[in-house]
Design a protein around this motif. Structure first.
Motif, PDB file in Angstrom:
ATOM      1  N   SER A 307       3.860  23.586   3.445  1.00  0.00           N
ATOM      2  CA  SER A 307       4.609  24.412   4.385  1.00  0.00           C
ATOM      3  C   SER A 307       4.381  23.981   5.826  1.00  0.00           C
ATOM      4  CB  SER A 307       4.200  25.883   4.217  1.00  0.00           C
ATOM      5  OG  SER A 307       4.757  26.693   5.223  1.00  0.00           O
ATOM      6  N   ALA A 308       3.137  23.611   6.136  1.00  0.00           N
ATOM      7  CA  ALA A 308       2.763  23.319   7.520  1.00  0.00           C
ATOM      8  C   ALA A 308       3.219  21.937   7.984  1.00  0.00           C
ATOM      9  CB  ALA A 308       1.249  23.434   7.671  1.00  0.00           C
ATOM     10  N   TRP A 309       3.086  20.950   7.145  1.00  0.00           N
ATOM     11  CA  TRP A 309       3.239  19.555   7.565  1.00  0.00           C
ATOM     12  C   TRP A 309       4.590  19.214   8.189  1.00  0.00           C
ATOM     13  CZ3 TRP A 309      -0.456  15.981   8.115  1.00  0.00           C
ATOM     14  CH2 TRP A 309      -0.067  14.651   8.296  1.00  0.00           C
ATOM     15  N   PRO A 310       5.726  19.644   7.615  1.00  0.00           N
ATOM     16  CA  PRO A 310       7.026  19.193   8.140  1.00  0.00           C
ATOM     17  C   PRO A 310       7.318  19.619   9.577  1.00  0.00           C
ATOM     18  CG  PRO A 310       7.266  20.089   5.924  1.00  0.00           C
ATOM     19  CD  PRO A 310       5.897  20.462   6.396  1.00  0.00           C
ATOM     20  N   SER A 311       6.639  20.641  10.087  1.00  0.00           N
ATOM     21  CA  SER A 311       6.952  21.131  11.435  1.00  0.00           C
ATOM     22  C   SER A 311       6.241  20.355  12.530  1.00  0.00           C
ATOM     23  CB  SER A 311       6.585  22.610  11.552  1.00  0.00           C
ATOM     24  OG  SER A 311       5.186  22.794  11.475  1.00  0.00           O
ATOM     25  N   ILE A 312       5.372  19.417  12.162  1.00  0.00           N
ATOM     26  CA  ILE A 312       4.611  18.648  13.146  1.00  0.00           C
ATOM     27  C   ILE A 312       5.193  17.241  13.235  1.00  0.00           C
ATOM     28  CG2 ILE A 312       2.322  17.879  13.863  1.00  0.00           C
ATOM     29  CD1 ILE A 312       1.207  19.948  11.815  1.00  0.00           C
ATOM     30  N   ALA A 313       5.453  16.782  14.456  1.00  0.00           N
ATOM     31  CA  ALA A 313       5.932  15.415  14.688  1.00  0.00           C
ATOM     32  C   ALA A 313       4.814  14.620  15.352  1.00  0.00           C
ATOM     33  CB  ALA A 313       7.174  15.419  15.571  1.00  0.00           C
ATOM     34  N   PHE A 314       4.562  13.427  14.848  1.00  0.00           N
ATOM     35  CA  PHE A 314       3.487  12.588  15.381  1.00  0.00           C
ATOM     36  C   PHE A 314       4.087  11.493  16.247  1.00  0.00           C
ATOM     37  CE2 PHE A 314       2.025  14.652  11.573  1.00  0.00           C
ATOM     38  CZ  PHE A 314       0.867  15.254  12.044  1.00  0.00           C
ATOM     39  N   THR A 315       3.596  11.437  17.493  1.00  0.00           N
ATOM     40  CA  THR A 315       4.213  10.574  18.490  1.00  0.00           C
ATOM     41  C   THR A 315       3.165  10.028  19.447  1.00  0.00           C
ATOM     42  OG1 THR A 315       5.813  10.539  20.322  1.00  0.00           O
ATOM     43  CG2 THR A 315       4.710  12.635  19.895  1.00  0.00           C
ATOM     44  N   ASP A 316       3.382   8.803  19.906  1.00  0.00           N
ATOM     45  CA  ASP A 316       2.502   8.220  20.913  1.00  0.00           C
ATOM     46  C   ASP A 316       2.840   8.719  22.315  1.00  0.00           C
ATOM     47  OD1 ASP A 316       1.314   6.498  18.918  1.00  0.00           O
ATOM     48  OD2 ASP A 316       3.143   5.293  19.023  1.00  0.00           O
ATOM     49  N   ASP A 317       4.041   9.251  22.475  1.00  0.00           N
ATOM     50  CA  ASP A 317       4.500   9.758  23.768  1.00  0.00           C
ATOM     51  C   ASP A 317       3.775  11.065  24.086  1.00  0.00           C
ATOM     52  OD1 ASP A 317       5.882  10.684  25.995  1.00  0.00           O
ATOM     53  OD2 ASP A 317       7.866  10.213  25.162  1.00  0.00           O
ATOM     54  N   PRO A 318       3.095  11.163  25.230  1.00  0.00           N
ATOM     55  CA  PRO A 318       2.413  12.412  25.569  1.00  0.00           C
ATOM     56  C   PRO A 318       3.346  13.522  26.024  1.00  0.00           C
ATOM     57  CG  PRO A 318       2.179  10.857  27.354  1.00  0.00           C
ATOM     58  CD  PRO A 318       2.849  10.104  26.234  1.00  0.00           C
ATOM     59  N   LEU A 319       4.648  13.224  26.145  1.00  0.00           N
ATOM     60  CA  LEU A 319       5.624  14.248  26.521  1.00  0.00           C
ATOM     61  C   LEU A 319       5.182  14.960  27.797  1.00  0.00           C
ATOM     62  CD1 LEU A 319       6.149  15.642  22.897  1.00  0.00           C
ATOM     63  CD2 LEU A 319       7.640  14.043  24.120  1.00  0.00           C
ATOM     64  N   ALA A 320       4.933  14.138  28.817  1.00  0.00           N
ATOM     65  CA  ALA A 320       4.305  14.623  30.049  1.00  0.00           C
ATOM     66  C   ALA A 320       5.094  15.738  30.722  1.00  0.00           C
ATOM     67  CB  ALA A 320       4.110  13.459  31.014  1.00  0.00           C
ATOM     68  N   ALA A 321       6.404  15.669  30.693  1.00  0.00           N
ATOM     69  CA  ALA A 321       7.201  16.703  31.354  1.00  0.00           C
ATOM     70  C   ALA A 321       6.969  18.068  30.723  1.00  0.00           C
ATOM     71  CB  ALA A 321       8.684  16.346  31.300  1.00  0.00           C
ATOM     72  N   THR A 322       6.677  18.097  29.418  1.00  0.00           N
ATOM     73  CA  THR A 322       6.454  19.392  28.771  1.00  0.00           C
ATOM     74  C   THR A 322       5.078  19.952  29.108  1.00  0.00           C
ATOM     75  OG1 THR A 322       5.617  18.480  26.656  1.00  0.00           O
ATOM     76  CG2 THR A 322       8.001  18.751  26.892  1.00  0.00           C
ATOM     77  N   LEU A 323       4.087  19.111  29.329  1.00  0.00           N
ATOM     78  CA  LEU A 323       2.799  19.617  29.810  1.00  0.00           C
ATOM     79  C   LEU A 323       2.977  20.247  31.190  1.00  0.00           C
ATOM     80  CD1 LEU A 323      -0.734  18.364  29.524  1.00  0.00           C
ATOM     81  CD2 LEU A 323       0.183  18.456  31.839  1.00  0.00           C
ATOM     82  N   ASP A 324       3.758  19.602  32.034  1.00  0.00           N
ATOM     83  CA  ASP A 324       4.058  20.151  33.352  1.00  0.00           C
ATOM     84  C   ASP A 324       4.704  21.526  33.224  1.00  0.00           C
ATOM     85  OD1 ASP A 324       4.550  20.391  36.052  1.00  0.00           O
ATOM     86  OD2 ASP A 324       6.076  18.825  36.132  1.00  0.00           O
ATOM     87  N   THR A 325       5.653  21.654  32.296  1.00  0.00           N
ATOM     88  CA  THR A 325       6.328  22.928  32.087  1.00  0.00           C
ATOM     89  C   THR A 325       5.371  23.979  31.534  1.00  0.00           C
ATOM     90  OG1 THR A 325       8.422  21.787  31.695  1.00  0.00           O
ATOM     91  CG2 THR A 325       8.260  24.053  30.921  1.00  0.00           C
ATOM     92  N   GLU A 326       4.490  23.583  30.612  1.00  0.00           N
ATOM     93  CA  GLU A 326       3.516  24.529  30.075  1.00  0.00           C
ATOM     94  C   GLU A 326       2.601  25.061  31.178  1.00  0.00           C
ATOM     95  OE1 GLU A 326       1.548  22.864  26.671  1.00  0.00           O
ATOM     96  OE2 GLU A 326       3.440  22.479  25.641  1.00  0.00           O
ATOM     97  N   ALA A 327       2.225  24.185  32.110  1.00  0.00           N
ATOM     98  CA  ALA A 327       1.419  24.647  33.242  1.00  0.00           C
ATOM     99  C   ALA A 327       2.208  25.657  34.078  1.00  0.00           C
ATOM    100  CB  ALA A 327       0.998  23.457  34.104  1.00  0.00           C
ATOM    101  N   ARG A 328       3.489  25.405  34.241  1.00  0.00           N
ATOM    102  CA  ARG A 328       4.316  26.329  35.032  1.00  0.00           C
ATOM    103  C   ARG A 328       4.444  27.685  34.341  1.00  0.00           C
ATOM    104  NH1 ARG A 328      10.392  25.185  37.453  1.00  0.00           N
ATOM    105  NH2 ARG A 328      10.423  26.985  38.840  1.00  0.00           N
ATOM    106  N   HIS A 329       4.475  27.670  33.010  1.00  0.00           N
ATOM    107  CA  HIS A 329       4.523  28.943  32.281  1.00  0.00           C
ATOM    108  C   HIS A 329       3.274  29.777  32.565  1.00  0.00           C
ATOM    109  CE1 HIS A 329       7.410  27.147  29.027  1.00  0.00           C
ATOM    110  NE2 HIS A 329       8.003  27.362  30.183  1.00  0.00           N
TER     111      HIS A 329
END
Length: 370
Positions: A307-329
């Motif tokens: 159940s858990a595994w399919p919802s996780i995507a493994f990527t080398d990209d740190p997705l930096a813009a989303t960390l920035d957005t999480e900080a803004r939240h």
């Protein structure tokens, strides 16, 4: 979702915690206490990198840290490190891993965005760098289907998050605000009652009726599903392209400066591991579960794992813009003033590895070098 902060806005503020628990809490908060885990053997005839005897690697016992779990279990890191021995420590909370990084007890770690932000800002940008990505997604709002059938039904209910100010807590508070509801971030009281509960006991709290649902990472979400809960929302649906950072790779700046070749070897191992995970999903989830059993003494059930595994995507990209957005939240929730994240990333070595492998390079979203 809100747009990313501009560099000018990022420069205006310094990180000041609204309360001591803020962002010192775990990104995922599930797994064993810090424990040593060493599985792969050094190949005969291998040589040490820069003469270094060991590199100490930390991670959580979470499926969202499966790059580290699989890289350890399959020996991908050790293969790249030669005779420089990979030693592993398993953590169940961000603060203890950041403390270990700062003290030199570990050199490199897999960790979530909130403790990475906190570790960086509390040291005024002197203690760590984010050097790569690892995973996206793997976070869900799961609820009691007898009490909650639509998002509107969440109002007035008790919903668990792992800890005050952790990654999932901030995401849930942001979702609540987006619906026009009011909740005091510190107390968790308001139109929804936010109950900060350790992921290890959240399934029991749900069974006992102490909470009506939870905004949690995997495998905790699927453990609740196994107890009869239903997935009301996958957090990835709230993000552009359904991608957001859940796990980063960090390194102490001292170690990065003194041992860049060792860092490069670990990143090679990470890239190789993610490639193997994505090419062999069934074997990869079995490998991750095997390492979880080694680290914690207990593997996940097949139902929870599948159940858990399919919802996780493994990527080398740190997705930096989303960390920035999480900080803004976190800023929006009143838990954090605008943090100075300008140089939190150093993706130079990762992009060197990606280029050598014929892969696309990744960016730091104006928050560092790449």
């Amino acid at each position: 979702m809100p747009a990313s902060l501009s560099p000018a806005r990022l420069r205006r503020g310094t990180a000041v915690l609204a309360a001591l628990p803020l962002l010192t809490l775990a990104a995922c908060g599930y797994g064993s206490d810090s424990a040593k885990s060493d599985t792969a053997e050094v190949a005969a005839g291998a040589e040490k990198i820069d003469g270094l005897g060991t590199v100490k690697i930390g991670y959580f016992g979470n499926l969202t840290h499966a790059t580290a779990l699989v890289g350890n279990q399959k020996g991908f890191f050790q293969k790249e490190l030669g005779a420089t021995k990979a030693e592993y420590a398993v953590f169940n909370a961000g603060p203890s891993e950041i403390e270990a990084l700062n003290s030199g007890s570990i050199d490199i770690g897999w960790i979530g965005p909130s403790p990475a932000i906190n570790g960086y800002t509390k040291s005024n940008g002197t203690d760590l760098r984010i050097i790569g990505g690892s995973a996206s997604g793997g976070v869900k709002l799961v609820v009691d289907p007898k009490k909650i059938k639509t998002p509107a039904d969440v109002r007035g209910k008790k919903i668990a998050t792992p800890q005050l100010g952790n990654t999932q807590d901030v995401a849930f508070l942001n979702w609540i605000a987006g619906r026009g509801w009011k909740v005091d971030a510190q107390s968790g009281k308001g139109d929804v009652t936010v109950v900060r509960t350790d992921n290890k006991i959240t399934p029991d709290a749900y069974k006992a009726g102490s909470v009506d649902g939870a905004w949690v990472p995997e495998p905790t979400a699927s453990k609740l599903v196994a107890e009869g809960a239903k997935v009301l929302l996958d957090e990835s649906s709230l993000w552009p392209g359904k991608k957001f950072v859940i796990t980063n790779i960090v390194v102490s700046q001292k170690f990065l400066k003194e041992h860049p070749k060792v860092v490069e070897a670990v990143l090679k191992g990470s890239v190789e591991t993610n490639r193997w995970i994505n090419a062999n999903p069934d074997a990869a989830k079995a490998s991750a579960n095997k390492q979880l059993a080694v680290d914690s003494g207990k593997a996940l059930s097949e139902d929870v794992l599948n159940s858990a595994w399919p919802s996780i995507a493994f990527t080398d990209d740190p997705l930096a813009a989303t960390l920035d957005t999480e900080a803004r939240h976190a800023v929006k929730a009143g838990l954090l003033t605008d943090p100075l994240l300008k140089n939190i990333y150093d993706l130079t070595i990762l992009n060197k590895v990606l280029k050598a492998e014929g892969e696309s390079t990744v960016g730091a979203a104006s928050l560092g070098s790449s």
